[in-house]
Write a protein that holds these residues in place. Sequence first.
Motif, PDB file in Angstrom:
ATOM      1  N   LEU A 179      80.914  24.882  29.383  1.00  0.00           N
ATOM      2  CA  LEU A 179      81.243  23.980  30.498  1.00  0.00           C
ATOM      3  C   LEU A 179      80.822  24.563  31.844  1.00  0.00           C
ATOM      4  CD1 LEU A 179      84.674  22.611  29.241  1.00  0.00           C
ATOM      5  CD2 LEU A 179      82.457  21.438  29.252  1.00  0.00           C
ATOM      6  N   ALA A 180      80.899  25.887  31.999  1.00  0.00           N
ATOM      7  CA  ALA A 180      80.428  26.511  33.245  1.00  0.00           C
ATOM      8  C   ALA A 180      78.929  26.274  33.406  1.00  0.00           C
ATOM      9  CB  ALA A 180      80.739  28.003  33.233  1.00  0.00           C
ATOM     10  N   THR A 181      78.187  26.416  32.319  1.00  0.00           N
ATOM     11  CA  THR A 181      76.760  26.143  32.362  1.00  0.00           C
ATOM     12  C   THR A 181      76.505  24.687  32.703  1.00  0.00           C
ATOM     13  OG1 THR A 181      76.345  27.892  30.735  1.00  0.00           O
ATOM     14  CG2 THR A 181      74.612  26.241  31.034  1.00  0.00           C
ATOM     15  N   LEU A 182      77.226  23.800  32.061  1.00  0.00           N
ATOM     16  CA  LEU A 182      77.088  22.364  32.316  1.00  0.00           C
ATOM     17  C   LEU A 182      77.357  22.027  33.778  1.00  0.00           C
ATOM     18  CD1 LEU A 182      76.824  19.429  31.096  1.00  0.00           C
ATOM     19  CD2 LEU A 182      79.302  19.523  30.875  1.00  0.00           C
ATOM     20  N   ILE A 183      78.436  22.531  34.315  1.00  0.00           N
ATOM     21  CA  ILE A 183      78.791  22.260  35.716  1.00  0.00           C
ATOM     22  C   ILE A 183      77.722  22.801  36.652  1.00  0.00           C
ATOM     23  CG2 ILE A 183      80.444  22.860  37.540  1.00  0.00           C
ATOM     24  CD1 ILE A 183      82.633  22.698  35.275  1.00  0.00           C
ATOM     25  N   LEU A 199      70.530  20.726  18.982  1.00  0.00           N
ATOM     26  CA  LEU A 199      69.234  21.369  19.191  1.00  0.00           C
ATOM     27  C   LEU A 199      68.136  20.364  19.535  1.00  0.00           C
ATOM     28  CD1 LEU A 199      69.284  23.954  16.274  1.00  0.00           C
ATOM     29  CD2 LEU A 199      69.646  24.407  18.710  1.00  0.00           C
ATOM     30  N   LEU A 200      68.339  19.122  19.174  1.00  0.00           N
ATOM     31  CA  LEU A 200      67.336  18.081  19.403  1.00  0.00           C
ATOM     32  C   LEU A 200      67.548  17.332  20.716  1.00  0.00           C
ATOM     33  CD1 LEU A 200      67.324  16.591  15.788  1.00  0.00           C
ATOM     34  CD2 LEU A 200      65.753  18.292  16.757  1.00  0.00           C
ATOM     35  N   LEU A 201      68.698  17.527  21.337  1.00  0.00           N
ATOM     36  CA  LEU A 201      69.057  16.789  22.552  1.00  0.00           C
ATOM     37  C   LEU A 201      68.604  17.511  23.817  1.00  0.00           C
ATOM     38  CD1 LEU A 201      72.733  15.797  21.683  1.00  0.00           C
ATOM     39  CD2 LEU A 201      70.724  14.284  21.693  1.00  0.00           C
ATOM     40  N   PRO A 202      68.507  16.760  24.920  1.00  0.00           N
ATOM     41  CA  PRO A 202      68.323  17.420  26.214  1.00  0.00           C
ATOM     42  C   PRO A 202      69.544  18.303  26.507  1.00  0.00           C
ATOM     43  CG  PRO A 202      67.903  15.061  26.382  1.00  0.00           C
ATOM     44  CD  PRO A 202      68.492  15.309  25.021  1.00  0.00           C
ATOM     45  N   PRO A 203      69.407  19.253  27.431  1.00  0.00           N
ATOM     46  CA  PRO A 203      70.476  20.236  27.657  1.00  0.00           C
ATOM     47  C   PRO A 203      71.859  19.664  27.987  1.00  0.00           C
ATOM     48  CG  PRO A 203      68.468  20.983  28.682  1.00  0.00           C
ATOM     49  CD  PRO A 203      68.201  19.588  28.191  1.00  0.00           C
ATOM     50  N   LEU A 204      71.956  18.706  28.887  1.00  0.00           N
ATOM     51  CA  LEU A 204      73.296  18.232  29.260  1.00  0.00           C
ATOM     52  C   LEU A 204      74.059  17.642  28.081  1.00  0.00           C
ATOM     53  CD1 LEU A 204      72.725  16.750  32.839  1.00  0.00           C
ATOM     54  CD2 LEU A 204      73.755  18.921  32.196  1.00  0.00           C
ATOM     55  N   PRO A 205      73.495  16.676  27.355  1.00  0.00           N
ATOM     56  CA  PRO A 205      74.259  16.171  26.210  1.00  0.00           C
ATOM     57  C   PRO A 205      74.459  17.219  25.120  1.00  0.00           C
ATOM     58  CG  PRO A 205      72.132  15.042  26.377  1.00  0.00           C
ATOM     59  CD  PRO A 205      72.283  15.899  27.591  1.00  0.00           C
ATOM     60  N   ALA A 206      73.530  18.149  24.997  1.00  0.00           N
ATOM     61  CA  ALA A 206      73.695  19.213  24.000  1.00  0.00           C
ATOM     62  C   ALA A 206      74.914  20.071  24.323  1.00  0.00           C
ATOM     63  CB  ALA A 206      72.438  20.073  23.929  1.00  0.00           C
ATOM     64  N   LEU A 207      75.072  20.444  25.588  1.00  0.00           N
ATOM     65  CA  LEU A 207      76.230  21.250  25.993  1.00  0.00           C
ATOM     66  C   LEU A 207      77.534  20.496  25.775  1.00  0.00           C
ATOM     67  CD1 LEU A 207      74.748  22.777  29.267  1.00  0.00           C
ATOM     68  CD2 LEU A 207      75.309  24.041  27.172  1.00  0.00           C
ATOM     69  N   VAL A 208      77.533  19.211  26.121  1.00  0.00           N
ATOM     70  CA  VAL A 208      78.733  18.389  25.912  1.00  0.00           C
ATOM     71  C   VAL A 208      79.061  18.308  24.425  1.00  0.00           C
ATOM     72  CG1 VAL A 208      79.692  16.055  26.122  1.00  0.00           C
ATOM     73  CG2 VAL A 208      78.436  17.071  28.042  1.00  0.00           C
ATOM     74  N   ALA A 255      67.829  30.966  29.198  1.00  0.00           N
ATOM     75  CA  ALA A 255      69.239  31.211  28.875  1.00  0.00           C
ATOM     76  C   ALA A 255      69.917  29.935  28.397  1.00  0.00           C
ATOM     77  CB  ALA A 255      69.963  31.785  30.091  1.00  0.00           C
ATOM     78  N   LEU A 256      69.564  28.824  28.994  1.00  0.00           N
ATOM     79  CA  LEU A 256      70.145  27.541  28.595  1.00  0.00           C
ATOM     80  C   LEU A 256      69.784  27.213  27.151  1.00  0.00           C
ATOM     81  CD1 LEU A 256      71.619  24.913  29.271  1.00  0.00           C
ATOM     82  CD2 LEU A 256      69.477  24.077  30.259  1.00  0.00           C
ATOM     83  N   ARG A 257      68.512  27.338  26.796  1.00  0.00           N
ATOM     84  CA  ARG A 257      68.082  27.061  25.419  1.00  0.00           C
ATOM     85  C   ARG A 257      68.745  28.049  24.453  1.00  0.00           C
ATOM     86  NH1 ARG A 257      67.520  22.282  25.119  1.00  0.00           N
ATOM     87  NH2 ARG A 257      67.270  22.723  22.929  1.00  0.00           N
ATOM     88  N   VAL A 304      75.716  20.545  39.307  1.00  0.00           N
ATOM     89  CA  VAL A 304      75.804  20.867  40.739  1.00  0.00           C
ATOM     90  C   VAL A 304      74.422  21.173  41.322  1.00  0.00           C
ATOM     91  CG1 VAL A 304      76.675  22.579  42.370  1.00  0.00           C
ATOM     92  CG2 VAL A 304      78.207  21.621  40.645  1.00  0.00           C
ATOM     93  N   LYS A 305      73.645  21.952  40.609  1.00  0.00           N
ATOM     94  CA  LYS A 305      72.315  22.314  41.111  1.00  0.00           C
ATOM     95  C   LYS A 305      71.320  21.169  40.974  1.00  0.00           C
ATOM     96  CE  LYS A 305      72.777  27.237  40.311  1.00  0.00           C
ATOM     97  NZ  LYS A 305      72.347  28.396  39.559  1.00  0.00           N
ATOM     98  N   GLY A 306      71.642  20.212  40.104  1.00  0.00           N
ATOM     99  CA  GLY A 306      70.767  19.068  39.918  1.00  0.00           C
ATOM    100  C   GLY A 306      69.460  19.391  39.228  1.00  0.00           C
ATOM    101  N   ALA A 307      69.403  20.508  38.523  1.00  0.00           N
ATOM    102  CA  ALA A 307      68.168  20.880  37.838  1.00  0.00           C
ATOM    103  C   ALA A 307      68.503  21.477  36.492  1.00  0.00           C
ATOM    104  CB  ALA A 307      67.389  21.900  38.672  1.00  0.00           C
ATOM    105  N   VAL A 308      67.601  21.296  35.561  1.00  0.00           N
ATOM    106  CA  VAL A 308      67.787  21.877  34.236  1.00  0.00           C
ATOM    107  C   VAL A 308      66.818  23.020  34.065  1.00  0.00           C
ATOM    108  CG1 VAL A 308      67.641  21.416  31.771  1.00  0.00           C
ATOM    109  CG2 VAL A 308      68.545  19.687  33.290  1.00  0.00           C
TER     110      VAL A 308
END
Length: 150
Positions: A138-142, A87-96, A38-40, A146-150
Motif C-alpha cells: 500500500l505504501a508503494t501504491l500510495i 503479474l499480467l496487470l498494470p502496476p496499480l491494479p496488481a498492487l491492489v 523495484a515495482l516489478r 501521489v507522484k502520478g507516475a509508474v
Amino acid sequence: MLSGIPAPTRSLGLAGLIPFIGLAVLAIAGDEAIRAAALRAQIGYGAVIVSFLGALHWGIAVQTPALASWPRMAWGVTPSLLGWVALLLPPLPALVLLAAVLLAALVFDEFSFGGDDRRAWFLKLRRLLSIGAMLALLATLISIVVKGAV
C-alpha cells in the motif's frame, strides 16, 4: 509479542518481509529506473508469497487427509491463480490485487486455524507478516498515486 513462535519460523518469516519493505523503499525513493524495477520486483515477490500462502492448505491436507475439503483445496489454488493474474496487470491494479489476496488469505486462515491452540503461534505470526506485507504494498501504491507516475 512474538513469544511462542518457533525460532526458525519467526526468523525466516520476518526475513520474508525484507523484500516487501526494501522494494517499497526503492519504489518510493529511487530514481525512475530503480522505481520501475523495484515495482516489478515487488509485484513478482508478492505473487510468489501469495502462492505460498495457498500452498499451506495443500500441505495440511497431505499431513491430515481428512482436512482435504473442497473449500480448503479450492482456496489452496486460488492465491496462485490471483498472483499470476497480478503479474499480467498494470502496476496499480496488481498492487491492489496482491494486497487484497493477502488480506483474504489472512481471513481464510483465521477461520481455518482459529480456535486451535496448537496453531495460535501460526496465526500470531501470519497477522504480523500479512499486515507488514500489505502495508509495504500500500505504501508503494500510495507513492505511485501521489507522484502520478509508474
